[in-house]
Design an enzyme around this catalytic site. Structure first.
Site, PDB file in Angstrom:
ATOM      1  N   GLU A  51     -13.070  50.705  94.940  1.00 43.42           N
ATOM      2  CA  GLU A  51     -13.464  49.356  95.349  1.00 43.42           C
ATOM      3  C   GLU A  51     -14.875  49.439  95.920  1.00 43.42           C
ATOM      4  OE1 GLU A  51     -12.080  51.463  97.410  1.00 43.42           O
ATOM      5  OE2 GLU A  51     -13.290  51.175  99.220  1.00 43.42           O
ATOM      6  N   LYS A  93     -21.922  57.829 102.341  1.00 43.39           N
ATOM      7  CA  LYS A  93     -20.746  57.666 101.482  1.00 43.39           C
ATOM      8  C   LYS A  93     -20.565  58.802 100.477  1.00 43.39           C
ATOM      9  CE  LYS A  93     -19.491  53.006 102.203  1.00 43.39           C
ATOM     10  NZ  LYS A  93     -20.653  52.292 102.812  1.00 43.39           N
ATOM     11  N   SER A  98     -26.564  55.567 109.416  1.00 42.01           N
ATOM     12  CA  SER A  98     -25.628  55.803 108.309  1.00 42.01           C
ATOM     13  C   SER A  98     -26.270  55.658 106.935  1.00 42.01           C
ATOM     14  CB  SER A  98     -24.429  54.851 108.427  1.00 42.01           C
ATOM     15  OG  SER A  98     -24.865  53.507 108.536  1.00 42.01           O
TER      16      SER A  98
END
Ligand SMILES: *Cc1c(COP(=O)(O)O)cnc(C)c1O
Length: 402
Positions: free
Chosen positions: A113, A91, A379
């Site tokens: 968010e 991210k 990930s």
């Protein structure tokens, strides 16, 4: 076959995508549509972005040959190690890019968010780095069950708003962030966490994550003597790590693509987050896409053991790629993901995020030739999920009694 998988000038992937936003946001979204490509393509942005990816995030992330898992599955398995990035997942690739964009657009306040809190932490991190004001919207349910991430965000200086509408989870947090943006369109930049939202967000996030496949290309060239794999595998929530993994291979039909979405208790149960199996066309958070909804259009709550895949929609590019047959989407259930998480942990000494474990579980559903080169994106790291793995160890009995 000559198919077009790319975004068109109006922000659509086939019939999915676009920008369906309240009128008060038209100008804001339009300004961003005009600004984003010139910024991303400028030398000044590229240099700052790549320097931070290298020295702050720790890129390039390794492409690791997983020897024992390769023998087990009868293929040449390489893991793309996004779990080794600063803050523990892919991210941060995106939040660094978007905050540099916000600065160049003269914005002074950042909102985001978050569901599990991973995107919230990655956003709070870059706000601390850039000395920007940061407010995070998070469903009250998630605030309670992901408490350490809330504390990380607060320590980083972010204000965390517990959202009490709807089911009080990710989807409600997105709606609340959009509402806040409507009230402060002038000074606020909304850092969206996945390949979702109104155009241009899906394209921005995909480009920020495309560094993953850019690296896979030269790393494979170095390791196997050709710059493409036979298979790419990734998990999908909104679709950002998957988009990054496949970005530079979308038009290369030699590469087979398998994506794992969260089946929860199974796609025929009411407890699932498998949007591409169970969704129908609708509009969610500013884009036309596949949505899990009732026949009269009420959004259904998504269920999965994995907080990061817990979303009733899917990025429009993935709705299009799956429908055109370019990607193959597998639904991986909670028990299969838990098992796969233990398997990777015991065979390679890597505890994957429970989201990433869904991608690992896809290996079992495929059959390979010994010469097949398979690249699977891990990930994120599983530190945040150890308790979940231990609470559900019965799904992985063969790995012992713990
Ligand atoms: C958030 C998250 C995901 C899901 O998001 P995508 O946008 O689909 O990549 C997957 N894995 C990890 C580790 C995450 O934190």
């Amino acid at each position: 076959m000559n198919k077009n998988y790319n975004i068109d000038e109006r922000g659509f992937f086939g019939r999915y995508g676009g920008a369906y936003v309240p009128e008060i946001l038209y100008k804001c979204v339009h300004d961003l549509q005009e600004a984003y490509l010139p910024i991303i393509e400028s030398d000044d942005f590229r240099q700052e972005y790549h320097n931070l990816l290298r020295d702050y995030v720790g890129r390039p992330s390794p492409l690791y040959f997983a020897k024992r898992m390769s023998e087990h599955y009868g293929c040449q398995l390489y893991l793309k190690r996004e779990d080794l990035n600063h803050t523990g997942a892919h991210k941060i690739n995106n939040t660094i890019g978007q905050i540099l964009m916000a600065k160049r657009m003269g914005k002074t306040r950042i909102i985001a968010e978050t569901g599990a809190g991973q995107h919230g932490v990655a956003t709070a991190t870059v706000c601390a780095l850039m000395n920007m004001r940061c407010e995070i919207f998070m469903g009250k349910t998630d605030v309670e069950r992901q408490h350490t991430n809330v504390e990380r965000m607060r320590m980083l200086g972010a204000e965390v708003h517990a959202v009490t509408t709807g089911n009080m989870t990710l989807s409600d947090a997105c709606s609340e962030a959009i509402r806040d943006w409507c009230c402060h369109p002038q000074d606020t930049f909304y850092i969206v966490g996945s390949t979702m939202g109104p155009h241009p967000y899906p394209d921005i996030v995909a480009r920020m994550q495309s560094v993953i496949s850019e690296e896979i290309k030269w790393q494979l060239e170095e390791k196997v003597g050709r710059n493409y794999p036979d298979y790419l595998i990734a998990c999908v929530g909104g679709g950002s790590n998957a988009a990054g993994t496949i970005y530079h291979y979308i038009n290369d039909e030699r590469v087979k693509i398998y994506l794992a979405e969260a089946g929860g208790h199974g796609i025929h149960s009411d407890y699932t987050a498998a949007t591409m199996h169970c969704g129908t066309e609708g509009i969610l958070h500013g884009a036309r896409t596949l949505v899990m909804q009732t026949p009269d259009g009420q959004i259904k709550e998504a269920f999965t053991i994995s907080a990061g895949l817990d979303y009733p929609g899917i990025g429009p590019m993935h709705a299009h790629l799956a429908e055109s047959g370019r990607t193959n989407v597998l639904a991986v259930n909670d028990d299969e993901a838990i098992y796969a998480g233990y398997e990777l942990t015991r065979m390679e000494g890597i505890i994957p995020a429970i989201e990433s474990a869904h991608a690992v579980a896809a290996l079992k559903k495929l059959s390979f030739k010994p010469t097949d080169v398979v690249v699977l994106t891990v990930s994120g790291r599983g530190d945040k999920d150890v308790q979940t793995y231990l609470n559900n160890k019965s799904f992985a009995k063969e790995y012992g009694d713990f």
